[in-house]
Design a protein around this motif. Sequence first.
Motif, short mmCIF file in Angstrom:
data_model
loop_
_atom_site.label_atom_id
_atom_site.label_comp_id
_atom_site.label_asym_id
_atom_site.label_seq_id
_atom_site.Cartn_x
_atom_site.Cartn_y
_atom_site.Cartn_z
N ARG A 275 -10.21 -5.85 5.22
CA ARG A 275 -9.56 -4.85 6.06
C ARG A 275 -9.03 -3.65 5.27
NH1 ARG A 275 -5.22 -6.33 10.71
NH2 ARG A 275 -6.65 -5.52 12.25
N TYR A 276 -8.47 -3.90 4.06
CA TYR A 276 -7.81 -2.84 3.30
C TYR A 276 -8.49 -2.51 1.98
CZ TYR A 276 -4.06 -3.60 6.62
OH TYR A 276 -3.33 -3.71 7.77
N GLY A 277 -9.51 -3.24 1.61
CA GLY A 277 -10.20 -3.00 0.35
C GLY A 277 -9.54 -3.74 -0.81
N GLU A 278 -10.19 -3.72 -1.96
CA GLU A 278 -9.68 -4.44 -3.13
C GLU A 278 -8.38 -3.86 -3.65
OE1 GLU A 278 -12.71 -4.75 -6.11
OE2 GLU A 278 -13.49 -6.58 -5.21
N TYR A 279 -8.03 -2.67 -3.19
CA TYR A 279 -6.77 -2.05 -3.64
C TYR A 279 -5.56 -2.88 -3.24
CZ TYR A 279 -3.19 1.39 -4.52
OH TYR A 279 -2.07 2.02 -4.99
N VAL A 280 -5.70 -3.71 -2.21
CA VAL A 280 -4.58 -4.54 -1.75
C VAL A 280 -4.26 -5.65 -2.75
CG1 VAL A 280 -5.82 -6.25 -0.37
CG2 VAL A 280 -3.58 -5.48 0.37
N LEU A 281 -5.17 -5.94 -3.66
CA LEU A 281 -4.94 -6.98 -4.67
C LEU A 281 -4.19 -6.39 -5.85
CD1 LEU A 281 -8.47 -8.65 -4.71
CD2 LEU A 281 -6.42 -9.43 -3.51
N LEU A 282 -3.13 -7.05 -6.28
CA LEU A 282 -2.39 -6.57 -7.45
C LEU A 282 -3.21 -6.75 -8.73
CD1 LEU A 282 1.33 -7.61 -7.00
CD2 LEU A 282 0.44 -5.34 -7.44
N ASN A 283 -4.04 -7.77 -8.77
CA ASN A 283 -4.87 -8.03 -9.94
C ASN A 283 -6.32 -8.18 -9.48
OD1 ASN A 283 -5.65 -8.56 -12.51
ND2 ASN A 283 -4.82 -10.63 -12.59
N PRO A 284 -7.02 -7.05 -9.24
CA PRO A 284 -8.39 -7.14 -8.73
C PRO A 284 -9.32 -7.75 -9.77
CG PRO A 284 -7.83 -4.88 -9.25
CD PRO A 284 -6.59 -5.67 -9.44
N PRO A 285 -10.41 -8.37 -9.33
CA PRO A 285 -11.34 -8.98 -10.27
C PRO A 285 -12.06 -7.91 -11.10
CG PRO A 285 -12.24 -9.05 -8.06
CD PRO A 285 -10.84 -8.54 -7.93
N ALA A 286 -12.38 -8.25 -12.33
CA ALA A 286 -13.07 -7.32 -13.24
C ALA A 286 -14.57 -7.46 -13.04
CB ALA A 286 -12.68 -7.60 -14.68
N LEU B 15 0.81 -1.22 0.00
CA LEU B 15 0.00 0.00 0.00
C LEU B 15 0.85 1.27 0.00
CD1 LEU B 15 -2.67 -1.23 2.55
CD2 LEU B 15 -2.82 -1.23 0.06
N VAL B 16 2.14 1.14 0.25
CA VAL B 16 3.05 2.27 0.24
C VAL B 16 3.73 2.41 -1.12
CG1 VAL B 16 5.13 3.24 1.29
CG2 VAL B 16 3.45 2.08 2.71
N CYS B 17 4.20 1.28 -1.64
CA CYS B 17 5.01 1.30 -2.86
C CYS B 17 4.18 1.23 -4.14
CB CYS B 17 5.98 0.11 -2.86
SG CYS B 17 7.00 0.05 -1.38
N ARG B 18 2.92 1.05 -4.04
CA ARG B 18 1.99 0.96 -5.17
C ARG B 18 2.17 -0.33 -5.95
NH1 ARG B 18 -0.65 6.14 -5.15
NH2 ARG B 18 -0.51 6.47 -2.94
N ASN B 19 2.73 -0.34 -7.12
CA ASN B 19 2.74 -1.54 -7.96
C ASN B 19 3.89 -2.48 -7.62
OD1 ASN B 19 0.42 -1.32 -9.38
ND2 ASN B 19 1.32 -0.23 -11.09
N GLU B 20 4.04 -2.78 -6.37
CA GLU B 20 5.04 -3.73 -5.92
C GLU B 20 4.35 -4.66 -4.94
OE1 GLU B 20 9.65 -3.53 -4.42
OE2 GLU B 20 8.32 -1.88 -3.93
N ASN B 21 4.62 -5.95 -5.05
CA ASN B 21 3.95 -6.87 -4.14
C ASN B 21 4.60 -6.80 -2.76
OD1 ASN B 21 6.12 -8.82 -3.96
ND2 ASN B 21 5.50 -9.56 -5.96
N ILE B 22 3.90 -7.28 -1.75
CA ILE B 22 4.39 -7.14 -0.38
C ILE B 22 5.63 -8.00 -0.13
CG2 ILE B 22 2.16 -6.46 0.55
CD1 ILE B 22 1.87 -9.30 1.69
N ASP B 23 5.82 -9.02 -0.96
CA ASP B 23 6.99 -9.87 -0.81
C ASP B 23 8.27 -9.13 -1.22
OD1 ASP B 23 7.32 -12.33 0.29
OD2 ASP B 23 7.37 -13.41 -1.61
N ASP B 24 8.17 -8.22 -2.17
CA ASP B 24 9.34 -7.51 -2.69
C ASP B 24 9.56 -6.15 -2.03
OD1 ASP B 24 9.68 -9.59 -4.43
OD2 ASP B 24 8.75 -8.59 -6.12
N SER B 25 8.63 -5.69 -1.22
CA SER B 25 8.70 -4.36 -0.66
C SER B 25 9.42 -4.34 0.69
CB SER B 25 7.28 -3.80 -0.49
OG SER B 25 7.33 -2.55 0.16
#
Length: 152
Positions: free
Chosen positions: A90-101, A48-58
């Motif tokens: 808890r954080y909304g769909e924004y936490v998903l890197l690839n949210p459902p369409a 949620l801080v780095c935007r287009n980076e997954n939590i594993d790499d941040s």
Amino acid sequence: MRAVTLALMLAVALPVAGPALAVQPHEMLDDPALEARARALSKGLRCLVCRNENIDDSDAQLAADLRVLLRERLVAGDTDEEAVAFLVDRYGEYVLLNPPATGVNLLLWVAGPAMLLAGVGIAFATFRRRGQVRAEELSEAERARLTEILKE
């Protein structure tokens, strides 16, 4: 020359080694199967801080907190879907890197290509209109001059 070679080697090696250092040893689970599940799930969760980076790499603290929270849910016995659903609740769909369409997201998925097609259509119409010679806009003297120029 050695300094240049060393600098180039560091420039190539650091971006490759950076993501591997994001997950700290104290965050890892003792059970290899659970750790593998946590790693697979965290690849699909956005920092949620780095935007287009997954939590594993941040390296962000919030990403570390999310990694720990995800592992706590898995240790508590949640399935993969339940653990991800907990974070989404808890954080909304924004936490998903690839949210459902679906729903409002469908509008966001369609808006980009629709705007691109509209822009291409407008550009095509504009250039097509500019390319047309409008003889009705020329006066008789201009038409005569144009005819002379074309004959030459």
